[in-house]
Motif scaffolding. Structure first.
Motif, PDB file in Angstrom:
ATOM      1  N   GLU A   1     -18.935  21.096 -13.358  1.00  0.00           N
ATOM      2  CA  GLU A   1     -19.990  21.134 -14.390  1.00  0.00           C
ATOM      3  C   GLU A   1     -20.870  19.868 -14.293  1.00  0.00           C
ATOM      4  OE1 GLU A   1     -21.095  23.355 -16.282  1.00  0.00           O
ATOM      5  OE2 GLU A   1     -22.449  22.064 -17.418  1.00  0.00           O
ATOM      6  N   THR A   2     -20.236  18.732 -14.030  1.00  0.00           N
ATOM      7  CA  THR A   2     -20.976  17.463 -13.900  1.00  0.00           C
ATOM      8  C   THR A   2     -21.953  17.546 -12.727  1.00  0.00           C
ATOM      9  OG1 THR A   2     -19.059  16.290 -14.752  1.00  0.00           O
ATOM     10  CG2 THR A   2     -20.684  14.961 -13.563  1.00  0.00           C
ATOM     11  N   ILE A   3     -21.481  18.103 -11.623  1.00  0.00           N
ATOM     12  CA  ILE A   3     -22.336  18.219 -10.432  1.00  0.00           C
ATOM     13  C   ILE A   3     -23.464  19.220 -10.692  1.00  0.00           C
ATOM     14  CG2 ILE A   3     -22.396  18.947  -8.005  1.00  0.00           C
ATOM     15  CD1 ILE A   3     -19.494  17.875  -7.761  1.00  0.00           C
ATOM     16  N   ARG A   4     -23.080  20.350 -11.310  1.00  0.00           N
ATOM     17  CA  ARG A   4     -24.075  21.393 -11.598  1.00  0.00           C
ATOM     18  C   ARG A   4     -25.204  20.830 -12.456  1.00  0.00           C
ATOM     19  NH1 ARG A   4     -20.687  25.439 -12.101  1.00  0.00           N
ATOM     20  NH2 ARG A   4     -20.032  24.836 -14.187  1.00  0.00           N
ATOM     21  N   GLU A   5     -24.805  20.075 -13.465  1.00  0.00           N
ATOM     22  CA  GLU A   5     -25.805  19.515 -14.384  1.00  0.00           C
ATOM     23  C   GLU A   5     -26.719  18.520 -13.654  1.00  0.00           C
ATOM     24  OE1 GLU A   5     -25.328  17.142 -18.414  1.00  0.00           O
ATOM     25  OE2 GLU A   5     -24.121  18.969 -18.330  1.00  0.00           O
ATOM     26  N   PHE A   6     -26.137  17.700 -12.807  1.00  0.00           N
ATOM     27  CA  PHE A   6     -26.932  16.701 -12.077  1.00  0.00           C
ATOM     28  C   PHE A   6     -28.005  17.374 -11.218  1.00  0.00           C
ATOM     29  CE2 PHE A   6     -27.821  13.988  -8.405  1.00  0.00           C
ATOM     30  CZ  PHE A   6     -28.193  12.808  -9.040  1.00  0.00           C
ATOM     31  N   TYR A   7     -27.642  18.507 -10.619  1.00  0.00           N
ATOM     32  CA  TYR A   7     -28.589  19.182  -9.724  1.00  0.00           C
ATOM     33  C   TYR A   7     -29.383  20.304 -10.408  1.00  0.00           C
ATOM     34  CZ  TYR A   7     -26.961  16.513  -5.720  1.00  0.00           C
ATOM     35  OH  TYR A   7     -26.698  15.491  -4.850  1.00  0.00           O
ATOM     36  N   SER A   8     -29.413  20.267 -11.744  1.00  0.00           N
ATOM     37  CA  SER A   8     -30.141  21.362 -12.411  1.00  0.00           C
ATOM     38  C   SER A   8     -31.515  20.930 -12.927  1.00  0.00           C
ATOM     39  CB  SER A   8     -29.300  21.936 -13.556  1.00  0.00           C
ATOM     40  OG  SER A   8     -29.139  20.936 -14.527  1.00  0.00           O
ATOM     41  N   GLU A   9     -31.919  19.694 -12.645  1.00  0.00           N
ATOM     42  CA  GLU A   9     -33.231  19.219 -13.124  1.00  0.00           C
ATOM     43  C   GLU A   9     -34.365  20.028 -12.482  1.00  0.00           C
ATOM     44  OE1 GLU A   9     -33.887  16.986 -15.424  1.00  0.00           O
ATOM     45  OE2 GLU A   9     -31.752  16.590 -15.742  1.00  0.00           O
ATOM     46  N   LYS A  10     -35.368  20.354 -13.287  1.00  0.00           N
ATOM     47  CA  LYS A  10     -36.475  21.209 -12.825  1.00  0.00           C
ATOM     48  C   LYS A  10     -37.296  20.555 -11.698  1.00  0.00           C
ATOM     49  CE  LYS A  10     -37.089  24.660 -16.203  1.00  0.00           C
ATOM     50  NZ  LYS A  10     -35.834  24.410 -16.895  1.00  0.00           N
ATOM     51  N   GLU A  11     -37.365  19.210 -11.732  1.00  0.00           N
ATOM     52  CA  GLU A  11     -38.239  18.543 -10.756  1.00  0.00           C
ATOM     53  C   GLU A  11     -37.667  18.588  -9.316  1.00  0.00           C
ATOM     54  OE1 GLU A  11     -37.123  15.177 -13.033  1.00  0.00           O
ATOM     55  OE2 GLU A  11     -37.174  13.863 -11.289  1.00  0.00           O
ATOM     56  N   LEU A  12     -36.416  19.003  -9.177  1.00  0.00           N
ATOM     57  CA  LEU A  12     -35.820  19.014  -7.833  1.00  0.00           C
ATOM     58  C   LEU A  12     -36.433  20.111  -6.960  1.00  0.00           C
ATOM     59  CD1 LEU A  12     -32.090  18.400  -8.800  1.00  0.00           C
ATOM     60  CD2 LEU A  12     -33.668  16.780  -7.746  1.00  0.00           C
ATOM     61  N   ILE A  13     -36.342  19.909  -5.647  1.00  0.00           N
ATOM     62  CA  ILE A  13     -36.910  20.891  -4.712  1.00  0.00           C
ATOM     63  C   ILE A  13     -35.830  21.935  -4.412  1.00  0.00           C
ATOM     64  CG2 ILE A  13     -37.809  21.184  -2.370  1.00  0.00           C
ATOM     65  CD1 ILE A  13     -38.675  18.201  -2.596  1.00  0.00           C
ATOM     66  N   PRO A  14     -36.069  23.197  -4.802  1.00  0.00           N
ATOM     67  CA  PRO A  14     -34.986  24.193  -4.733  1.00  0.00           C
ATOM     68  C   PRO A  14     -34.313  24.312  -3.366  1.00  0.00           C
ATOM     69  CG  PRO A  14     -36.842  25.057  -5.966  1.00  0.00           C
ATOM     70  CD  PRO A  14     -37.295  23.739  -5.408  1.00  0.00           C
TER      71      PRO A  14
END
Ligand code: GRG
Length: 292
Positions: A12-25
């Protein structure tokens, strides 16, 4: 607290870290392809269970530290599998990152997974003093003082004969430092005194060596389903391993010795301090080859 609960909180910690909208899918996709490929997560589990052994109740701050080491570990697997390194097609039971996304994207996914953990780690609300120590230890474990140095020596060893002591040094750096981090990190977060931090460092060194010896043994005894990568590669490529030096039985003996030393350190720690290590001991038992 069961390991399954810890694993789901790490994820869950990892998922949350990589769920920011600004990231490149498509970068995030290639990162999560390897992060979520079914690794054992032994490093974060060791860290979290060691913290619990100190009597500390786990919070999201601790999961951020635990997830950091798993991300750097995954970065090393992606880079290790590249054609310029071990050139493997399978890892964790699925195609390697570069086989799916291409070499360049795999290099970049590995790069991100090497750097993102520092962002995640310092987003934890642990004290600045603790965080600085953790950043230093994480870099020490993974860079020129640790895993990368071990990889360089490992590559060098393919061109020449090395001694068992040299092999031990390679293992200590390449695999050992990243497995030592969880124990040292737990002691730092628990604000244990320096002597205890160093005892946990020695404990981690034994676990790290045991882990790599086990990996060497599994290369010759396990099948693809068990190790998730092509077995027998070390033998095929005549790599320096514990099995090559000591034979299979000798390597098993060496594994037992390292695990025995680790358990002795834990026993002394728990005899002399407020340290309740039953869940750490259970994880160590899982490294015992006879139990598998
Ligand atoms: C990018 C930081 C960085 C390093 C690059 C390629 C490289 C330098 C180092 C290689 C390090 C390496 C792959 C060491 C082997 C360690 C090892 C025994 C890995 C297997 O770990 P497990 O069994 O794997 O924990 P899972 O899949 O369960 O996570």
């Amino acid at each position: 607290m069961e390991n399954d609960e810890l694993l789901s909180n790490i994820d869950e910690t990892i998922r949350e870290f990589y769920s920011e909208k600004e990231l490149i899918p498509h970068l995030t996709d290639s990162i999560l392809y390897s992060v979520n490929a079914g690794g054992k997560r032994i490093r974060p589990l060791f860290m979290l269970q060691t913290l619990r052994a100190f009597g500390i109740e786990l919070t999201e701050e601790h999961y951020k530290v635990a997830a950091s080491v798993e991300l750097i570990h995954t970065s090393s697997l992606i880079h290790d599998d590249l054609p310029a390194m071990d050139n493997d097609d399978y890892r964790r039971g699925r195609l390697t990152n570069h086989k799916v996304y291409g070499d360049a994207q795999a290099i970049l996914a590995g790069d991100a997974l090497l750097l993102d953990p520092y962002n995640l780690l310092v987003s934890s609300e642990l004290s600045a003093e603790i965080l600085v120590k953790l950043v230093r230890e994480l870099s020490y474990a993974s860079g020129s003082y640790g895993m990368v140095a071990g990889q360089v020596l490992d590559m060098d060893s393919e061109q020449k004969e090395i001694s068992l002591d040299e092999l031990k040094q390679i293992h200590a750096l390449k695999t050992g430092r990243m497995l030592t981090f969880p124990f040292v990190a737990a002691a730092i977060v628990a604000q244990a005194d320096e002597k205890i931090v160093e005892k946990l460092r020695t404990l981690g060194e034994h676990i790290g060596l045991a882990f790599q010896i086990r990996d060497d043994i599994k290369d010759v005894t396990a099948d693809f389903a068990e190790i998730g990568k092509t077995p027998g590669k070390d033998i095929e490529e005549d790599k320096a391993t514990y099995v090559k030096f000591l034979g299979l039985e000798g390597a098993k003996e060496a594994l037992k010795n390292e695990l025995y030393s680790a358990r002795q350190i834990i026993k002394k720690l728990s005899d002399e301090n407020d340290f309740w290590p039953s869940s750490v001991l259970e994880l160590i038992d899982m490294l015992d080859i006879d139990d598998k």
